[in-house]
Write an enzyme that holds these catalytic residues in place. Structure first.
Site, mmCIF file in Angstrom:
data_model
loop_
_atom_site.group_PDB
_atom_site.id
_atom_site.type_symbol
_atom_site.label_atom_id
_atom_site.label_comp_id
_atom_site.label_asym_id
_atom_site.label_seq_id
_atom_site.Cartn_x
_atom_site.Cartn_y
_atom_site.Cartn_z
ATOM 1 N N SER A 142 65.408 11.833 -55.575
ATOM 2 C CA SER A 142 66.557 11.836 -56.487
ATOM 3 C C SER A 142 66.082 12.101 -57.905
ATOM 4 O O SER A 142 65.011 11.623 -58.310
ATOM 5 C CB SER A 142 67.272 10.482 -56.444
ATOM 6 O OG SER A 142 68.254 10.425 -57.466
ATOM 7 N N TYR A 155 66.188 1.541 -56.157
ATOM 8 C CA TYR A 155 66.466 2.871 -55.587
ATOM 9 C C TYR A 155 65.360 3.850 -55.976
ATOM 10 O O TYR A 155 64.831 4.581 -55.129
ATOM 11 C CB TYR A 155 67.817 3.351 -56.108
ATOM 12 C CG TYR A 155 68.262 4.714 -55.628
ATOM 13 C CD1 TYR A 155 68.669 4.932 -54.318
ATOM 14 C CD2 TYR A 155 68.317 5.795 -56.515
ATOM 15 C CE1 TYR A 155 69.107 6.181 -53.892
ATOM 16 C CE2 TYR A 155 68.752 7.049 -56.103
ATOM 17 C CZ TYR A 155 69.149 7.230 -54.786
ATOM 18 O OH TYR A 155 69.580 8.481 -54.376
HETATM 19 P P1 NAP Z 1 76.655 9.391 -48.701
HETATM 20 O O1 NAP Z 1 77.812 10.282 -48.985
HETATM 21 O O2 NAP Z 1 76.778 7.944 -48.951
HETATM 22 O O3 NAP Z 1 76.218 9.651 -47.186
HETATM 23 C C1 NAP Z 1 75.134 8.934 -46.674
HETATM 24 C C2 NAP Z 1 74.904 9.331 -45.230
HETATM 25 O O4 NAP Z 1 73.771 8.591 -44.761
HETATM 26 C C3 NAP Z 1 76.067 9.026 -44.324
HETATM 27 O O5 NAP Z 1 76.237 10.078 -43.395
HETATM 28 C C4 NAP Z 1 75.602 7.767 -43.591
HETATM 29 O O6 NAP Z 1 76.074 7.716 -42.259
HETATM 30 C C5 NAP Z 1 74.101 7.980 -43.533
HETATM 31 N N1 NAP Z 1 73.347 6.758 -43.330
HETATM 32 C C6 NAP Z 1 73.338 5.642 -44.086
HETATM 33 N N2 NAP Z 1 72.515 4.731 -43.547
HETATM 34 C C7 NAP Z 1 71.987 5.289 -42.420
HETATM 35 C C8 NAP Z 1 71.066 4.845 -41.436
HETATM 36 N N3 NAP Z 1 70.523 3.633 -41.489
HETATM 37 N N4 NAP Z 1 70.760 5.696 -40.420
HETATM 38 C C9 NAP Z 1 71.316 6.925 -40.342
HETATM 39 N N5 NAP Z 1 72.201 7.389 -41.264
HETATM 40 C C10 NAP Z 1 72.531 6.579 -42.280
HETATM 41 O O7 NAP Z 1 75.360 9.858 -49.524
HETATM 42 P P2 NAP Z 1 74.968 11.293 -50.147
HETATM 43 O O8 NAP Z 1 75.375 11.300 -51.557
HETATM 44 O O9 NAP Z 1 75.391 12.371 -49.240
HETATM 45 O O10 NAP Z 1 73.374 11.125 -50.156
HETATM 46 C C11 NAP Z 1 72.504 11.825 -49.264
HETATM 47 C C12 NAP Z 1 71.102 11.723 -49.790
HETATM 48 O O11 NAP Z 1 71.015 12.309 -51.082
HETATM 49 C C13 NAP Z 1 70.567 10.297 -49.939
HETATM 50 O O12 NAP Z 1 69.211 10.230 -49.541
HETATM 51 C C14 NAP Z 1 70.682 10.028 -51.439
HETATM 52 O O13 NAP Z 1 69.756 9.071 -51.890
HETATM 53 C C15 NAP Z 1 70.378 11.407 -51.972
HETATM 54 N N6 NAP Z 1 70.890 11.646 -53.327
HETATM 55 C C16 NAP Z 1 72.234 11.626 -53.575
HETATM 56 C C17 NAP Z 1 72.692 11.857 -54.872
HETATM 57 C C18 NAP Z 1 74.160 11.833 -55.233
HETATM 58 O O14 NAP Z 1 74.467 11.864 -56.421
HETATM 59 N N7 NAP Z 1 75.066 11.781 -54.282
HETATM 60 C C19 NAP Z 1 71.773 12.113 -55.905
HETATM 61 C C20 NAP Z 1 70.411 12.118 -55.603
HETATM 62 C C21 NAP Z 1 69.987 11.889 -54.308
HETATM 63 P P3 NAP Z 1 77.052 6.539 -41.716
HETATM 64 O O15 NAP Z 1 78.324 6.671 -42.472
HETATM 65 O O16 NAP Z 1 77.180 6.865 -40.272
HETATM 66 O O17 NAP Z 1 76.360 5.248 -41.991
#
Ligand code: NAP
Length: 247
Positions: A142, A155
């Protein structure tokens, strides 16, 4: 369902929604058979698999808590049996709770490290023996790691670990023709960022990058597609920040 020998297979962890779902859609469009991993969002994951299949692709939804080594092992077994040997692993599953370090509970600390760090470790360990020659691994860090904002200590620590895995694992896979890279998104409009924030707080994030908008999941999916695709063959052990110029 078994794919033809020539269909490349990708696992995307945490692909029931958010960035992971966009990555699954993009990789399916690029011709991959896609395993849509999820922990609890079975309806969303199954609906996405049905959507990709209806569009002419190959996709399955696979439940596994990435923090659980047994479930991760079983996920690889299922994907190999139903789609074939894995070529691309996208370690997208992750959680974020912004809490000042002094107020962080043991439970929240454990959850962050179990999913973001152990989850990535579990899939990387499987990938070491299971990935095809010529495979690609894309981890998720991130941009917050570069910002040092209050509330992000735990985080950021988990994402620092993921970056460490990326640099070292790329070297440990010497001779296998497998690349290991990470993408480090800036603020992306998903529930991970938006949930629990006021409009003003969201607007503040949107104004941070010089490109003056929140990223969309597709902005990151295209970076993952690049790292998983033929044009990134010489990119290895790198962390690619995709954040509109934020840091
Ligand atoms: P999100 O919308 O909250 O989606 C998270 C996903 O991870 C969901 O599909 C969830 O599935 C799954 N998940 C959570 N716990 C899990 C587990 N124990 N095993 C398997 N799947 C699991 O998050 P996002 O924003 O798409 O983030 C995706 C990645 O990008 C993450 O690694 C996050 O740290 C990174 N990131 C995001 C941002 C941002 O601004 N959004 C910025 C930097 C980095 P379920 O619903 O089935 O639990």
């Amino acid at each position: 369902m078994t794919t033809s020998r020539n269909t490349r297979v990708a696992i995307v962890t945490g692909a029931s929604r958010g960035i992971g779902a966009a990555v699954a859609q993009r990789l399916a469009r690029d011709g991959f058979a896609v395993a849509i991993n999820y922990a609890s969002g079975s309806a969303q994951a199954e609906a996405l698999a049905a959507e990709l299949t209806a569009a002419g692709g190959k996709a399955i939804a696979v439940k596994a808590d990435v923090a659980n080594a047994e479930e991760v092992r079983a996920m690889f077994d299922t994907v190999e049996a139903q789609l074939g040997k894995v070529e691309v692993l996208v370690n997208n599953a992750g959680v974020l709770k912004t809490v000042p370090l002094a107020d962080h509970s043991d439970a929240l600390y454990g959850q962050a490290f179990d999913i973001n760090v152990r989850g990535t470790f579990n899939t990387l360990r499987e990938a070491a023996t299971r990935l095809n020659e010529g495979g690609r691994i894309v981890n998720f860090s991130s941009t917050t790691l570069a910002l040092n904002l209050p509330g992000y200590a735990i985080y950021n620590a988990t994402k620092a670990a993921v970056e460490a895995f990326t640099h070292v694992f790329a070297k440990e896979l010497r001779g296998r023709n497998i690349t290991v890279n990470a993408v480090a998104p800036g603020p992306i409009a998903t529930s991970l960022l938006l949930d629990g924030k006021t409009d003003e707080q969201v607007q503040a994030f949107a104004k941070m990058p010089p490109l003056q908008r929140l990223g969309q999941p597709e902005d990151i999916a295209s970076v993952v597609a690049f790292l998983a695709g033929p044009d990134a063959g010489w990119v290895n052990g790198q962390v690619l920040r995709a954040n509109g110029g934020l840091a």
